[in-house]
Design an enzyme around this catalytic site. Sequence first.
Site, short mmCIF file in Angstrom:
data_model
loop_
_atom_site.label_atom_id
_atom_site.label_comp_id
_atom_site.label_asym_id
_atom_site.label_seq_id
_atom_site.Cartn_x
_atom_site.Cartn_y
_atom_site.Cartn_z
N ASP A 110 -0.49 -2.49 7.08
CA ASP A 110 0.69 -2.04 7.41
C ASP A 110 1.04 -0.55 7.51
O ASP A 110 0.09 0.27 6.81
CB ASP A 110 1.91 -2.63 6.23
CG ASP A 110 1.92 -3.90 6.10
OD1 ASP A 110 1.52 -4.73 7.06
OD2 ASP A 110 2.03 -4.64 5.00
N1 URA Z 1 -1.62 -7.20 3.16
C1 URA Z 1 -0.43 -6.74 3.31
O1 URA Z 1 0.63 -7.01 2.80
N2 URA Z 1 -0.30 -5.26 3.96
C2 URA Z 1 -1.28 -4.87 4.56
O2 URA Z 1 -1.31 -3.85 5.12
C3 URA Z 1 -2.66 -5.74 4.31
C4 URA Z 1 -2.51 -6.83 3.64
#
Ligand code: URA
Length: 241
Positions: A110
């Site tokens: 993310d």
């Molecule tokens: N899980 C999440 O919630 N975000 C990420 O970036 C990676 C794994």
Amino acid sequence: MPRDHEAQRLDRFLAAQLNITRSEAKELIKKRLVTVNGSTARLFDMKIDPDKDIVSSEGRDITYRKYVYIMLNKPAGVVCATKDELSPTVLSLIPPELRRKKLFPAGRLDKDTEGFVFITDDGETAHKMLSPKSHVPKLYYAELEHEAEESYIDRFREGLVIDGGEKCLPAEIEICEDRKKVYITLHEGKYHQVKRMAEAVGNKVVFLKRIKIGGIALDEDLPLGKCREILHKEIVNLYTK
Ligand code: URA
């Protein structure tokens, strides 16, 4: 994984390995700045065997790499995409000497997540690493809003059901002495998975960082926003559980 190599045109080889255009590669040859096994190259389309021939440009030998594998320590605010209208992408953090035309991030973090992003131009290796069949584990360090409860260990191990009714594969959670800090190992990669798993147990992720993919750990001394090349011989470790 590195595979056997075939003969290549010299100008194409130079363009790919030096990350320059074909015209720039031709210019180097025209200026007699390129040698193959010690002899000055004269033909743009001369065929070379990248495995055997020693090509040098402006007096420096070129170390042949068919593919490039990169470990990036992604900072928050950068997106895992090849292009984005609004935010910097992980590709913008790659130094010129590692840039290649077909690089892409294999798997996404993310925008607000930090840590290990694997970037390559080797589609086959990326596919293998991402395939659910490979079960390549990914290790995350997370900080939670509330202290983690002991019950999380079994609930994660049994496979949580996250919002929308999706069932997760069994995962591991290790709770630190400071119970707001945890390490989570996933064997798949659903959208926002760690955050949704935390929500499924009534908690919230306030900080997230990926610190390991398969058997390759993020270098502890790699600063945020910096890259290092993963050597071809290290790549087998990606699939180590
Ligand atoms: N899980 C999440 O919630 N975000 C990420 O970036 C990676 C794994």
